[in-house]
Design a protein around this motif. Structure first.
Motif, PDB file in Angstrom:
ATOM      1  N   ILE A 174       0.894  -1.213  -0.104  1.00 33.15           N
ATOM      2  CA  ILE A 174      -0.091   0.049  -0.066  1.00 33.15           C
ATOM      3  C   ILE A 174       0.946   1.075  -0.055  1.00 33.15           C
ATOM      4  O   ILE A 174       0.615   2.242  -0.786  1.00 33.15           O
ATOM      5  N   TRP A 175       1.838   1.302   0.543  1.00 30.14           N
ATOM      6  CA  TRP A 175       2.875   2.446   0.964  1.00 30.14           C
ATOM      7  C   TRP A 175       3.401   2.581  -0.406  1.00 30.14           C
ATOM      8  O   TRP A 175       3.589   3.985  -0.926  1.00 30.14           O
ATOM      9  N   LEU A 176       3.900   1.612  -1.225  1.00 32.08           N
ATOM     10  CA  LEU A 176       4.604   1.853  -2.424  1.00 32.08           C
ATOM     11  C   LEU A 176       3.701   2.387  -3.567  1.00 32.08           C
ATOM     12  O   LEU A 176       3.832   3.128  -4.317  1.00 32.08           O
ATOM     13  N   ALA A 177       2.207   1.847  -3.537  1.00 33.49           N
ATOM     14  CA  ALA A 177       1.259   2.235  -4.245  1.00 33.49           C
ATOM     15  C   ALA A 177       1.064   3.753  -4.122  1.00 33.49           C
ATOM     16  O   ALA A 177       0.871   4.431  -5.043  1.00 33.49           O
ATOM     17  N   VAL A 178       0.756   4.213  -2.835  1.00 37.77           N
ATOM     18  CA  VAL A 178       0.496   5.399  -2.527  1.00 37.77           C
ATOM     19  C   VAL A 178       1.656   6.549  -2.876  1.00 37.77           C
ATOM     20  O   VAL A 178       1.234   7.449  -3.495  1.00 37.77           O
ATOM     21  N   VAL A 179       2.872   6.126  -2.758  1.00 34.82           N
ATOM     22  CA  VAL A 179       3.925   7.255  -3.201  1.00 34.82           C
ATOM     23  C   VAL A 179       4.149   7.179  -4.825  1.00 34.82           C
ATOM     24  O   VAL A 179       4.449   8.215  -5.303  1.00 34.82           O
ATOM     25  N   ALA A 180       3.865   5.850  -5.330  1.00 33.77           N
ATOM     26  CA  ALA A 180       4.038   5.830  -6.653  1.00 33.77           C
ATOM     27  C   ALA A 180       2.925   6.807  -7.185  1.00 33.77           C
ATOM     28  O   ALA A 180       3.118   7.545  -8.300  1.00 33.77           O
ATOM     29  N   SER A 181       1.612   6.720  -6.621  1.00 34.05           N
ATOM     30  CA  SER A 181       0.464   7.451  -7.267  1.00 34.05           C
ATOM     31  C   SER A 181       0.676   9.152  -6.982  1.00 34.05           C
ATOM     32  O   SER A 181      -0.045   9.651  -7.769  1.00 34.05           O
ATOM     33  N   LEU A 182       1.654   9.510  -6.145  1.00 33.40           N
ATOM     34  CA  LEU A 182       1.564  10.869  -6.003  1.00 33.40           C
ATOM     35  C   LEU A 182       2.622  11.445  -6.757  1.00 33.40           C
ATOM     36  O   LEU A 182       2.957  12.453  -6.636  1.00 33.40           O
ATOM     37  N   TYR A 183       3.487  10.627  -7.570  1.00 35.01           N
ATOM     38  CA  TYR A 183       4.494  11.400  -8.190  1.00 35.01           C
ATOM     39  C   TYR A 183       4.117  12.160  -9.211  1.00 35.01           C
ATOM     40  O   TYR A 183       4.755  13.349  -9.479  1.00 35.01           O
ATOM     41  N   LEU A 184       3.037  11.942 -10.121  1.00 35.48           N
ATOM     42  CA  LEU A 184       2.699  12.727 -11.063  1.00 35.48           C
ATOM     43  C   LEU A 184       2.108  13.923 -10.547  1.00 35.48           C
ATOM     44  O   LEU A 184       2.397  14.791 -11.275  1.00 35.48           O
ATOM     45  N   PRO A 185       1.455  14.022  -9.634  1.00 36.71           N
ATOM     46  CA  PRO A 185       0.874  15.103  -9.006  1.00 36.71           C
ATOM     47  C   PRO A 185       1.730  15.984  -8.565  1.00 36.71           C
ATOM     48  O   PRO A 185       1.588  17.169  -8.586  1.00 36.71           O
ATOM     49  N   CYS A 186       2.845  15.517  -7.874  1.00 34.20           N
ATOM     50  CA  CYS A 186       3.758  16.258  -7.344  1.00 34.20           C
ATOM     51  C   CYS A 186       4.873  16.851  -8.463  1.00 34.20           C
ATOM     52  O   CYS A 186       5.110  18.066  -8.315  1.00 34.20           O
ATOM     53  N   ARG A 187       4.825  16.186  -9.389  1.00 33.68           N
ATOM     54  CA  ARG A 187       5.681  16.735 -10.546  1.00 33.68           C
ATOM     55  C   ARG A 187       4.900  17.987 -11.266  1.00 33.68           C
ATOM     56  O   ARG A 187       5.496  18.866 -11.617  1.00 33.68           O
ATOM     57  N   TRP A 188       3.497  17.602 -11.493  1.00 36.07           N
ATOM     58  CA  TRP A 188       2.816  18.670 -11.908  1.00 36.07           C
ATOM     59  C   TRP A 188       2.752  20.038 -11.244  1.00 36.07           C
ATOM     60  O   TRP A 188       3.014  21.080 -11.461  1.00 36.07           O
ATOM     61  N   PHE A 189       2.741  19.966  -9.817  1.00 35.16           N
ATOM     62  CA  PHE A 189       2.659  21.035  -8.958  1.00 35.16           C
ATOM     63  C   PHE A 189       3.943  21.429  -8.639  1.00 35.16           C
ATOM     64  O   PHE A 189       4.201  22.902  -8.861  1.00 35.16           O
ATOM     65  N   LYS A 190       4.929  20.911  -8.866  1.00 37.38           N
ATOM     66  CA  LYS A 190       6.395  21.415  -8.788  1.00 37.38           C
ATOM     67  C   LYS A 190       6.621  22.267 -10.018  1.00 37.38           C
ATOM     68  O   LYS A 190       7.114  23.593  -9.895  1.00 37.38           O
ATOM     69  N   LYS A 191       6.064  21.883 -11.366  1.00 42.91           N
ATOM     70  CA  LYS A 191       6.416  22.763 -12.560  1.00 42.91           C
ATOM     71  C   LYS A 191       5.260  23.907 -12.464  1.00 42.91           C
ATOM     72  O   LYS A 191       5.567  24.932 -12.931  1.00 42.91           O
TER      73      LYS A 191
END
Length: 395
Positions: free
Chosen positions: A365-382
């Protein structure tokens, strides 16, 4: 030193890499709280009852809060370099008050899913917010004031473990909230409670020390000298932990116990107090953090690029991951047959005491949650790099 040269950002990647790594690891502990079968009934750090894997799962997350608070102080110093002293102080004050409000209104709700706020949980964001308020005041005086105060708090706050705490209710409560609290519960009217889990001033000391180290990251500071400073101070800090742990006299509220078992003694050696963060705990965690900063200045690979994405938007990640984890908890709660009369629980709604899974499921579950947040974080970073709205400096 590798620097992100985005249009509106000039970030130091070694800081983002470390902050991103601790944000990733942090989510493991919160996943364990929500989904591990023994999270509500056992202590994963108790050498008498834990396993090696369970102990490590909890222990590795000890590095998160002190590193995050330390880097918050470091980042506050860097941010202040582009402002006047008065403007920097005003920003820290406003951001500190904002973070305290976020902890009460947004984070507590994400943790508990209790819309009535019967339990308000004050943890790391609260500690950072309060520390920023103190930093706003101390930084108006001088850089030296911040650094010296931080060192006094870090090295000296465990003196309170040797003193008799006043029995007067008000004085005792204030000392707990500012210096010694773990699970200090403050009752409010109408069946509401405030749980203070992070004592303020020990964490303020960590932030002030981070602010002091920030001077090594000035643009005109020699890179090799910074790296040497980090290596020396980081190594000495690790040595301090080992020394204090061996002599077993000062630096932790609970003296180390000896067991007639090598494995239990090993676990006990590294089981130091986080609540409040003892000198031994801070030394054990910040020493490796500074060494990590020294060794990652010139590293650029797939892992550091991924980690730096999370580290560039820590507040965004922190808030979202709680709501995502708790939403998954609700779905699993319903899917596994629990009923509506089991929703209301303390401290987390939808989290009965007998609910949970083994560590393998927790890690998945931890790995799935972290992976699922990568694209939202990359979007917000940009988004932050390409926009100038005033509110972005608060998130």
């Amino acid at each position: 030193m590798i620097i992100d040269k985005s249009p509106l950002s000039k970030r130091i990647l070694s800081i983002d890499i470390l902050r991103g790594l601790v944000m990733i690891i942090m989510a493991l502990d919160h996943t364990r709280d929500f989904f591990h079968i023994g999270a509500m009934t056992g202590d994963p750090l108790d050498p008498e009852t834990t396993t090696g894997v369970l102990f490590f799962t909890r222990w590795i997350t000890h590095f998160c809060a002190p590193t995050f608070v330390f880097l918050s102080g470091l980042s506050a110093y860097l941010s202040a370099q582009s402002k006047t002293r008065a403007a920097a102080s005003a920003f820290l004050l406003k951001r500190g008050l904002w973070l305290v409000a976020v902890e009460i209104i947004i984070i507590s709700l994400g943790l508990t899913f209790n819309p009535f706020y019967n339990l308000i949980i004050l943890q790391v964001i609260w500690a950072i917010g309060c520390s920023m308020i103190f930093l706003a005041l101390a930084s108006r005086i001088s850089y030296k004031t911040v650094l010296v105060t931080g060192l006094i708090l870090v090295f000296g706050h465990n003196v309170f473990n040797l003193l008799h705490i006043p029995t007067d209710a008000t004085t005792g409560m204030l000392l707990k909230v500012f210096f010694t609290s773990f699970g200090t519960v403050i009752p409010l009217p109408n069946n509401h409670l405030i749980g203070v889990f992070y004592a303020i001033l020990p964490w303020t000391g960590v932030m002030f020390v981070g602010y002091g180290v920030g001077a090594w990251y000035n643009k005109n500071y020699d890179r090799e000298k910074r790296r040497r400073n980090l290596l020396i101070v980081g190594s000495l800090t690790v040595f301090l932990f080992l020394f204090l742990r061996f002599i077993n006299i000062y630096g932790d509220p609970v003296p180390r116990k000896e067991h007639y078992d090598f494995f239990k003694n090993l676990l006990t050696f590294f089981n130091v107090s986080k609540y409040p963060p003892s000198l031994q705990y801070i030394s054990m965690t910040l020493g490796p953090a500074m060494l990590f900063l020294a060794f990652t200045e010139n590293i650029n690979n797939w892992f550091t690029r991924i980690s730096s994405v999370y580290g560039a938007v820590p507040f965004f990640y922190y808030v979202i991951h709680f709501y995502l984890l708790h939403t998954i908890l609700v779905v699993v709660f319903i899917a596994t047959g629990y009923t509506s009369n089991q929703i209301v629980q303390i401290p987390f709604w939808f989290r009965p005491t007998d609910f949970g899974f083994n560590l393998t499921i927790v890690y998945l579950i931890w790995l799935a949650v972290v992976a699922s947040l990568y694209l939202p974080c990359r979007w917000f970073k940009k988004y932050k790099e390409t926009h100038k709205q005033w509110w972005l400096s608060y998130v």
